[in-house]
Scaffold this active site. Structure first.
Site, PDB file in Angstrom:
ATOM      1  N   GLU A 224     -31.407   4.751 -29.442  1.00 50.11           N
ATOM      2  CA  GLU A 224     -32.855   4.719 -29.242  1.00 50.11           C
ATOM      3  C   GLU A 224     -33.580   4.006 -30.380  1.00 50.11           C
ATOM      4  OE1 GLU A 224     -34.642   8.590 -28.766  1.00 50.11           O
ATOM      5  OE2 GLU A 224     -36.664   7.751 -28.592  1.00 50.11           O
TER       6      GLU A 224
ATOM      7  N   GLU B 231     -42.167  19.097 -26.950  1.00 50.74           N
ATOM      8  CA  GLU B 231     -42.636  17.934 -26.178  1.00 50.74           C
ATOM      9  C   GLU B 231     -42.942  18.300 -24.728  1.00 50.74           C
ATOM     10  OE1 GLU B 231     -39.567  14.925 -26.934  1.00 50.74           O
ATOM     11  OE2 GLU B 231     -40.603  14.351 -28.779  1.00 50.74           O
TER      12      GLU B 231
ATOM     13  N   ASP C  25     -36.512  12.441 -36.425  1.00 56.38           N
ATOM     14  CA  ASP C  25     -36.075  12.081 -35.076  1.00 56.38           C
ATOM     15  C   ASP C  25     -35.114  10.897 -35.054  1.00 56.38           C
ATOM     16  OD1 ASP C  25     -35.848  12.026 -32.378  1.00 56.38           O
ATOM     17  OD2 ASP C  25     -37.941  11.590 -31.939  1.00 56.38           O
TER      18      ASP C  25
HETATM   19  O1  GCW Z   1     -36.288  10.989 -29.803  1.00 58.59           O
HETATM   20  C1  GCW Z   1     -37.005  11.691 -28.841  1.00 58.59           C
HETATM   21  C2  GCW Z   1     -36.961  10.862 -27.599  1.00 58.59           C
HETATM   22  C3  GCW Z   1     -37.208  11.657 -26.339  1.00 58.59           C
HETATM   23  C4  GCW Z   1     -36.244  12.845 -26.327  1.00 58.59           C
HETATM   24  C5  GCW Z   1     -36.512  13.696 -27.551  1.00 58.59           C
HETATM   25  C6  GCW Z   1     -35.557  14.881 -27.662  1.00 58.59           C
HETATM   26  C7  GCW Z   1     -35.159  13.861 -24.447  1.00 58.59           C
HETATM   27  O2  GCW Z   1     -37.886   9.820 -27.731  1.00 58.59           O
HETATM   28  O3  GCW Z   1     -37.001  10.798 -25.260  1.00 58.59           O
HETATM   29  O4  GCW Z   1     -36.344  13.601 -25.140  1.00 58.59           O
HETATM   30  O5  GCW Z   1     -36.341  12.925 -28.710  1.00 58.59           O
HETATM   31  O6  GCW Z   1     -34.651  14.802 -28.473  1.00 58.59           O
HETATM   32  O7  GCW Z   1     -35.727  15.865 -26.970  1.00 58.59           O
END
Ligand code: GCW
Length: 704
Positions: free
Chosen positions: A416, A309, A388
């Site tokens: 989240e 990312e 995720d």
């Molecule tokens: O789930 C996603 C989140 C990001 C996060 C990423 C990760 C810290 O939306 O905000 O970044 O995972 O785990 O690195």
């Protein structure tokens, strides 16, 4: 979308500064009314002494510290090496502890953190080899309340199943323009940082350490894995800020770790490259790390999100993740530190038109070929699921595919994707299910075994924290139970989540301070036990995941990610829904599992209902094992989920006047929001699938 305003601790009022969570003074009543002898020395023994002294000062007990001896006591907390005491009753209790230990076999070892509890005559003894064991023993005694002094109590030995029990804070030092002070934080600001500087409330950090130690956590990282300029400086210029936190947490046995940027040699060191094979880069990491240990001798190590990312990583230099992790491991090794290298690596610039790329496959494809190449102080940290942190995902196949690597399992306590601490979503049952999962098939090793590792050298359990500067620590007061449960499961993954919830309830709402403890306990169980499944019922169906509002990930956004670059699609059309991840006709992800599960997941006939749409694209009229069709299941679960929230809300109302009014009000307000949001989810999901499929609800309920 409605924005909730998070309450920070009140300034200049007489209100309690912060909620006591699972350590209210009342939880120490049974201990504080007793006569206690603490025997031994060390920083953490001083912590034990301090805890006992405060409890006894409040509840009329007495406390002695060795070398006092000629006294009658109810409880002795003693280090094994601390020498004999000329007090026959105490020595008898200690001897009972020793005898019990010998009976447990394996040389009677307790390790750095274990303890034994035994009774002899009128005395309870807690015996440990090391000060941390005594501290954990003390919190065990607190949890037991009066039962710790029951003459009939048989001896018990406790040692953590996992040596590494860590929280990752996604706290930014400087406020991020999009993510704010805490990325995915739903509990106000950061406990550690405030607008670019340390927050400066060391008393609060100490209180936090105390709560964590009482749950079993022994390590934290203090900054976000997404490391921007200000946060990068924690490694060098602002190391003092980290050292200050480490000093405050040390008395509670908590080691501090730091998230670093892989580009540090360039952005901090002024080098022209961060290539892990470059000699100057290696030397830079070695020197920077040496410097860290000069300031923080018990520093835990680095947490790294690389080539993920947008974070920099070894790919820039044509190197792989083993090369990248090993350069840091080499720098940390002389000091006993570890690298937590995250396996959350995938293409976040995917084209939704391209059906051959599957984000679920990515961690396995990147990391499994590297098995055996990581240095022994590298821990590859794997999100529990392949995508995720969704409400429902299969267990990541990476966890069964790297036998020559230390693996840590990463959970998400911050909610989240599970209601953002506005919804009650008690995650203990979900984590317990994951940790007990047997990736090689029934009767084989579990995910908890993988995290434990051979000779206890595994990577342990890690979770993204859900805490912040909020008055209740976690925004939603009931979300405290998720943090507590994480710590307890990391200590012992075999614990029953319902029994852990009992512990949390009786510590947080002590029976002696509650008008009707039976009603409070029962009601909390009724609200929380099944709340994760309730949340699952009114959100994305049958394991398909996402369907969340893009960006903030709160509330429904069914097609929100459908045509984006993020690789999280559900592929609903007029005929059916789901992602074909079979080997025969799909992305082949199912084949990443060992044979037993590869076969189960391969076919819609054998795939468990709750994961059907994760693994298969099926017609709406496909019949589930439950007997229902997919479309009818979607309708039924969404109606049921909202009804369950309505019941939760009614149940909560029965506690009005029974518990702390501030807790009551905060939860009541959040349940109203949960009701609104769950209704929104139900109506959007049902309407969406009715419009796509044209199939009406068998029961003729309102679909818009
Ligand atoms: O789930 C996603 C989140 C990001 C996060 C990423 C990760 C810290 O939306 O905000 O970044 O995972 O785990 O690195």
């Amino acid at each position: 979308m409605e924005q909730l305003v998070f309450v920070e601790e009140p300034e200049g009022t007489d209100e309690p500064r912060v909620h006591a969570a699972w350590l209210p003074p009342e939880a120490f009543r049974a201990l504080g009314a007793r006569r206690v002898l603490v025997h031994g020395h060390g920083l953490l023994v001083d912590t034990v002494l301090d805890e006992v002294s405060r409890a006894c000062a409040r509840y009329g007990g007495r406390v002695w510290h060795s070398p006092s001896w000629d006294v009658d006591v109810d409880l002795v907390l003693a280090l094994r090496g601390a020498g004999e005491l000329p007090n026959p009753a105490v020595e008898a209790a200690r001897a009972a502890g020793e005898a019990a230990l010998a009976e447990f076999g394996d040389g009677g070892t307790l390790g750095d953190e274990g303890f034994v509890l035994a009774r002899a005559g009128e005395v309870t003894a807690v015996v440990a080899d090391a000060p941390a064991g005594l501290l954990y023993g003390l919190f065990h005694v607190v949890r037991l309340c009066a039962a710790a002094y029951d003459p009939a109590r048989p001896p018990e030995r406790h040692r953590p199943a996992l040596r590494r029990r860590m929280l990752n804070h996604w706290d930014n030092v400087a406020v991020h323009p999009v993510m704010g002070q805490v990325e995915r934080g739903y509990a106000g600001g950061s406990i550690f940082w405030h607008r670019g500087r340390p927050r400066g409330d060391l008393a609060r950090i100490r209180e936090y350490g105390r709560l964590l130690a009482a749950s079993g956590v022994n390590a934290i990282s203090v900054n976000n894995v997404n490391v921007a300029r200000t946060e990068a400086l924690l490694l060098t210029d602002r190391l003092g800020d980290v050292a200050e936190i480490a000093d405050v947490l040390r008395p509670y046995g908590i080691r501090v770790h730091l998230s670093i940027t892989f580009a540090a040699p360039v952005v901090l060191g002024g080098l022209s490259t961060a290539d892990p094979m470059d000699e100057a880069v290696r030397a830079w990491w070695a020197a920077a790390t040496r410097n860290v240990y000069e300031r923080i001798p018990d520093f835990g190590g680095y947490v790294v999100k690389a080539d993920s990312e947008g974070q920099p990583g070894p790919f820039t230099y044509g190197r792989d993740h083993a090369d990248g992790a090993n350069v840091l491991a080499e720098a940390l090794a002389p000091h006993g530190g570890v690298v937590h290298w995250r396996a959350f690596v995938y293409n976040h610039h995917q084209d939704w038109r391209d059906r051959s790329t599957d984000r679920a496959r990515a961690a396995y494809d990147h990391f499994v070929p590297l098995d055996g190449r990581f240095r022994t102080n590298v821990i590859v940290q794997v999100k529990f699921g392949p995508v995720d942190f969704q409400t429902r995902e299969p267990v990541s196949p990476v966890l069964a595919a790297m036998p020559a690597t230390r693996l840590a399992v990463e959970l998400q306590v911050t909610q989240e994707y599970t209601g953002q601490q506005r919804h009650v979503c008690h995650l203990g049952p979900w984590w317990s299910e994951l940790l007990r999962f047997e990736p090689w098939g029934p009767g084989g090793r579990t995910i908890a075994d993988v995290a434990t590792g051979e000779a206890e050298a595994g990577g342990g359990l890690v979770a993204v924290a859900n805490t912040g500067a909020d008055l209740f620590w976690t925004g939603h007061p009931l979300a405290q139970a998720n943090l507590y449960t994480f710590g307890r499961l990391a200590w012992d993954p075999r614990l029953d989540p319902s029994a852990i919830l009992d512990e949390w309830i009786s510590l947080t709402f002590p029976p002696s301070a509650t008008a009707d403890p039976e009603l409070v306990g029962r009601t909390l169980h009724e609200i929380m036990d099944d709340s994760w499944r309730t949340y699952e019922r009114y959100t994305a169906p049958l394991g398909v995941g996402f369907m969340v509002h893009p960006g903030d990930h709160y509330g429904p956004g069914i097609d929100g990610y459908e045509y984006t670059r993020w690789g999280t699609y559900h592929f609903a059309d007029r005929d059916g829904v789901g992602v074909d991840r079979s080997r025969a006709s799909g992305t082949g992800f199912a084949a990443q599992y060992p044979p037993y599960w590869a076969q189960v997941y391969e076919s819609p006939d054998s795939c468990p209902d709750e994961l059907l749409l994760f693994f298969h694209h099926v017609p709406y009229q496909h019949v589930l094992h439950s007997g229902s069709t997919v479309i009818q299941h979607i309708y039924d679960t969404h109606f049921a989920g909202v009804e369950e929230v309505a019941v939760m809300r009614r149940r909560w109302q029965t506690l009005n006047g029974m518990i702390d009014p501030a807790v009551y009000e905060r939860v009541a307000e959040r349940l109203d929001e949960q009701m609104r949001s769950a209704t929104e989810w139900r109506d959007q999901v049902n309407t969406y699938f009715f419009r796509k499929s044209g199939v009406p609800d068998e029961r003729g309920r309102v679909i818009y």
